[in-house]
Design an enzyme around this catalytic site. Structure first.
Site, PDB file in Angstrom:
ATOM      1  N   SER A  39       0.802  -1.230   0.000  1.00 45.09           N
ATOM      2  CA  SER A  39       0.000   0.000   0.000  1.00 45.09           C
ATOM      3  C   SER A  39       0.834   1.279   0.000  1.00 45.09           C
ATOM      4  O   SER A  39       0.345   2.319  -0.423  1.00 45.09           O
ATOM      5  CB  SER A  39      -0.962   0.015   1.180  1.00 45.09           C
ATOM      6  OG  SER A  39      -0.271   0.203   2.387  1.00 45.09           O
ATOM      7  N   LYS A  82       0.395   4.449   6.756  1.00 50.16           N
ATOM      8  CA  LYS A  82      -0.264   5.280   5.745  1.00 50.16           C
ATOM      9  C   LYS A  82       0.243   6.713   5.831  1.00 50.16           C
ATOM     10  O   LYS A  82       0.816   7.135   6.823  1.00 50.16           O
ATOM     11  CB  LYS A  82      -1.785   5.301   5.944  1.00 50.16           C
ATOM     12  CG  LYS A  82      -2.456   3.946   5.988  1.00 50.16           C
ATOM     13  CD  LYS A  82      -2.456   3.252   4.659  1.00 50.16           C
ATOM     14  CE  LYS A  82      -3.143   1.892   4.789  1.00 50.16           C
ATOM     15  NZ  LYS A  82      -2.880   1.042   3.673  1.00 50.16           N
TER      16      LYS A  82
END
Length: 147
Positions: A39, A82
């Site tokens: 990710s 993230k």
């Protein structure tokens, strides 16, 4: 026998003190995190090790663009890595044509690899209380040693 027991007790005391210091450093100051998953590619590749610090999230000094480690909102046993895309009050325009406003006490987190990331676009804004640490630097692999 008495000398031996004194040495054992002294060594055990040193190990306990060292363990307490290490625990406090990893809990309150910073630690190392092994990132896995696609990710955050190309910024952080699977199996990269990053150095994180815990002080910035405690004082709510996270800025837009910071990479953070947080508890996963739908699986608290898992941590996520993230990038902060939105702070409280920000308007976020999603890929689906929606406009989201980040609520007070929340952050909008997205992976850099938008085509292969489960993030705030899927589960919404993340409560600030789930943010554990902020990435400081990637420490492994060391690219400048590879020729």
């Amino acid at each position: 026998m008495r000398q031996f027991l004194k040495k054992v007790a002294s060594s055990a005391g040193f190990v306990i003190q060292y363990g307490c210091v290490v625990h406090c450093v990893f809990r309150y100051i910073g630690d190392l995190v092994l990132c896995s998953g696609p990710s955050m590619e190309p910024s952080i590749i699977s199996n990269d090790i990053i150095l994180t610090e815990h002080i910035t999230p405690r004082f709510r000094q996270i800025k837009r663009g910071d990479i953070v480690i947080a508890k996963c909102p739908y699986n608290p046993q898992q941590n996520i890595c993230k990038r902060v895309r939105g702070l409280p009050g920000d308007k976020i325009y999603t890929n689906f044509g929606r406009t989201e406003i980040v609520p007070i006490g929340h952050m909008w987190l997205e992976g850099d690899n938008s085509s292969n990331s489960t993030d705030s676009r899927n589960y919404g804004a993340v409560p600030e209380g789930l943010i554990r640490s902020r990435a400081v630097m990637k420490i492994y692999p060391l690219k400048f040693f590879n020729s």
